[in-house]
Design a protein around this motif. Sequence first.
Motif, PDB file in Angstrom:
ATOM      1  N   HIS A   9       0.853  -1.184   0.000  1.00 43.69           N
ATOM      2  CA  HIS A   9       0.000   0.000   0.000  1.00 43.69           C
ATOM      3  C   HIS A   9       0.891   1.237   0.000  1.00 43.69           C
ATOM      4  N   HIS A  10       0.291   2.364  -0.424  1.00 44.54           N
ATOM      5  CA  HIS A  10       0.913   3.681  -0.296  1.00 44.54           C
ATOM      6  C   HIS A  10      -0.165   4.582   0.288  1.00 44.54           C
TER       7      HIS A  10
ATOM      8  N   CYS B 113      -9.667  -5.733   6.956  1.00 43.93           N
ATOM      9  CA  CYS B 113      -8.205  -5.803   7.046  1.00 43.93           C
ATOM     10  C   CYS B 113      -7.766  -5.512   8.478  1.00 43.93           C
ATOM     11  N   THR B 114      -6.931  -6.358   9.037  1.00 45.64           N
ATOM     12  CA  THR B 114      -6.451  -6.173  10.413  1.00 45.64           C
ATOM     13  C   THR B 114      -4.950  -5.896  10.474  1.00 45.64           C
ATOM     14  N   THR B 115      -4.245  -6.181   9.391  1.00 44.91           N
ATOM     15  CA  THR B 115      -2.810  -5.878   9.301  1.00 44.91           C
ATOM     16  C   THR B 115      -2.541  -5.272   7.937  1.00 44.91           C
ATOM     17  N   THR B 116      -1.824  -4.159   7.917  1.00 49.30           N
ATOM     18  CA  THR B 116      -1.426  -3.592   6.633  1.00 49.30           C
ATOM     19  C   THR B 116       0.041  -3.204   6.636  1.00 49.30           C
ATOM     20  N   SER B 117       0.675  -3.469   5.531  1.00 51.70           N
ATOM     21  CA  SER B 117       1.997  -2.901   5.291  1.00 51.70           C
ATOM     22  C   SER B 117       1.798  -1.553   4.610  1.00 51.70           C
ATOM     23  N   ASP B 118       2.862  -0.775   4.529  1.00 54.86           N
ATOM     24  CA  ASP B 118       2.819   0.469   3.776  1.00 54.86           C
ATOM     25  C   ASP B 118       4.204   0.765   3.237  1.00 54.86           C
TER      26      ASP B 118
ATOM     27  N   ILE C  51      -4.999  -0.604  14.029  1.00 56.63           N
ATOM     28  CA  ILE C  51      -4.610  -1.644  13.084  1.00 56.63           C
ATOM     29  C   ILE C  51      -3.200  -2.140  13.388  1.00 56.63           C
ATOM     30  N   ARG C  52      -2.911  -3.366  13.000  1.00 58.28           N
ATOM     31  CA  ARG C  52      -1.549  -3.897  13.096  1.00 58.28           C
ATOM     32  C   ARG C  52      -0.793  -3.380  11.868  1.00 58.28           C
ATOM     33  N   PHE C  53       0.379  -2.782  12.079  1.00 54.37           N
ATOM     34  CA  PHE C  53       0.996  -1.959  11.032  1.00 54.37           C
ATOM     35  C   PHE C  53       2.415  -2.402  10.724  1.00 54.37           C
ATOM     36  N   PHE C  54       2.725  -2.471   9.416  1.00 48.28           N
ATOM     37  CA  PHE C  54       4.060  -2.851   8.951  1.00 48.28           C
ATOM     38  C   PHE C  54       4.544  -1.798   7.948  1.00 48.28           C
ATOM     39  N   PRO C  55       4.929  -0.604   8.426  1.00 52.14           N
ATOM     40  CA  PRO C  55       5.456   0.406   7.502  1.00 52.14           C
ATOM     41  C   PRO C  55       6.844   0.015   7.008  1.00 52.14           C
TER      42      PRO C  55
ATOM     43  N   VAL D 223       2.893 -15.790  -2.082  1.00 52.12           N
ATOM     44  CA  VAL D 223       2.042 -14.783  -2.708  1.00 52.12           C
ATOM     45  C   VAL D 223       1.048 -14.250  -1.693  1.00 52.12           C
ATOM     46  N   GLY D 224       0.971 -12.929  -1.583  1.00 50.80           N
ATOM     47  CA  GLY D 224      -0.016 -12.278  -0.735  1.00 50.80           C
ATOM     48  C   GLY D 224      -0.798 -11.268  -1.549  1.00 50.80           C
ATOM     49  N   LEU D 225      -1.820 -10.682  -0.939  1.00 52.22           N
ATOM     50  CA  LEU D 225      -2.672  -9.720  -1.627  1.00 52.22           C
ATOM     51  C   LEU D 225      -2.340  -8.303  -1.183  1.00 52.22           C
ATOM     52  N   GLY D 226      -2.440  -7.351  -2.114  1.00 50.06           N
ATOM     53  CA  GLY D 226      -2.246  -5.946  -1.780  1.00 50.06           C
ATOM     54  C   GLY D 226      -3.218  -5.075  -2.541  1.00 50.06           C
ATOM     55  N   VAL D 227      -3.679  -3.999  -1.922  1.00 51.13           N
ATOM     56  CA  VAL D 227      -4.562  -3.078  -2.646  1.00 51.13           C
ATOM     57  C   VAL D 227      -3.766  -2.058  -3.443  1.00 51.13           C
ATOM     58  N   ASP D 228      -2.490  -1.896  -3.130  1.00 58.37           N
ATOM     59  CA  ASP D 228      -1.623  -0.862  -3.705  1.00 58.37           C
ATOM     60  C   ASP D 228      -2.149   0.508  -3.288  1.00 58.37           C
ATOM     61  N   GLY D 229      -1.498   1.559  -3.746  1.00 60.03           N
ATOM     62  CA  GLY D 229      -1.911   2.891  -3.342  1.00 60.03           C
ATOM     63  C   GLY D 229      -3.279   3.251  -3.889  1.00 60.03           C
ATOM     64  N   SER D 230      -4.005   4.069  -3.139  1.00 57.47           N
ATOM     65  CA  SER D 230      -5.340   4.448  -3.574  1.00 57.47           C
ATOM     66  C   SER D 230      -5.338   5.170  -4.903  1.00 57.47           C
TER      67      SER D 230
END
Length: 474
Positions: free
Chosen positions: A66-67, A119-124, A150-154, A317-324
């Motif tokens: 994500h961004h 979503c409960t965990t997001t990277s950024d 949220i659980r966060f992985f920047p 393989v994982g899922l990502g929404v990418d930046g809005s």
Amino acid sequence: MQSLLIKNARNIITMDNKRSRIPSGSIYIEGQEIKAMGVDLPYETAERVIDARNKIIYPGLINTHHHLYQTFTRNIPFAQDVELFDWLLTLYDIWRHLRPEDVYLSAMVGIGELLKSGCTTTSDHFYVFPDGVSDQLIDEEIRAASELGIRFFPTRGSMSLGRSKGGLPPDEVVQTEDSILRDTRRLIETYHDPSKFAMVKVGVAPCSPFSVSRDLLRESAHLARSYRVRMHTHLAETKNEEDYCLEKLGLRPLDFMEETGWIGNDVWYAHGIWFNKDEISKMGSCGCGVAHCPSSNMKLSSGTFPIIEMLKAGVKVGLGVDGSASNDASSMLLELKIMNLLHKLQHGPTALRAEDCLHIATRGSSKVLGWEDGIGSLEVGKAADMFMVDASRLEFAGALFDDATLPIVTGTAQVDMTIVGGKVVVQDGRLVHTNEEQLARRANEAAFRMVEIAAKHTKIDYRKMRATAVWIGR
């Protein structure tokens, strides 16, 4: 240690190794940890009891790319119908005017959308640090994540190769390599928690082969491994990127990553569309992961991720929404449906079932982030991260034949409840820890301000958008 009892659920979709389901099940939680699951648990009371009758419970979805700062530049007309490089060139002129409050508000909005979609965990991946602005911008995202729960992985992104040095980004949004490495160390030392129930982990993430130097990639890899944190970057997203690497670097993108130390089981890439068969095999054998971002790839006409080949080769393989800005939404449930439909079209109706997609967005994503010991499934000993949907909702009528796939195949965008680490953060479809209407107003004001400032410094006449936009306060 706070206790929570969730009882009498219509069904619990565990996503454990057997993909077990527990009809009429209950979950008992202490602190962040699931202590017991099953039917007729020997627990009648807890500090909080939730009657989950008619609710279906799922493991929290995990967003691997994500961004969040891009939340304020979605639905920009000039960036809607272009490919990646032109899209970037258009939006850099707006992002260069980011301020700390913009980063905080955009993270609040993006994270809020994620939580409301299960979503409960997001990277950024944050990599735009405008000249003359504080470089402590990821701190603002961490503040937002903490407030919303949220659980966060920047991941500390970076760009050091501006246009004056042959790169794609304008010089105003790149940094010196010394400052990048110094701030990366600061973020890791300040925020990174290696424990399995951490609320914040930090990664190292130079942006892409066309925006950083060989030296920065090598130094970033060395720094990450010295702190034992994970590594992330964009790779093989477009054919243009491949052509750039061959022309400017003399190597294919993955070969360039290997030369600079960016390959291994502590590395995950975003997109990964343009790998060949030998490269996919290499990635599987060395344990690399990839964040699959179907909506973004479709919008920017980047190509279709070779998911079947990746999974067969053992690539994580994982899922990502990418930046809005390249999705126009931050909904993990919507992303799940799009992934499912895309690969039915690409590979046939049985190649990737809806439940397989759920597995990728939970167990698969947890492996990509190196976090499978704590998150990704509902099991005793794992984190109490989950979402619920109410099976009695109108949009589910006539669809209650497979609880595991219900919110995916119906395309619902919103959940009824989200729980992170045993704490309710979304209730009755609304965020618990913020006023959504006030947040939306502040966010819109900030977004319009950024575009108006950009209009004064670019050849693109963003001001024309005022003719069709409904501006705040009008």
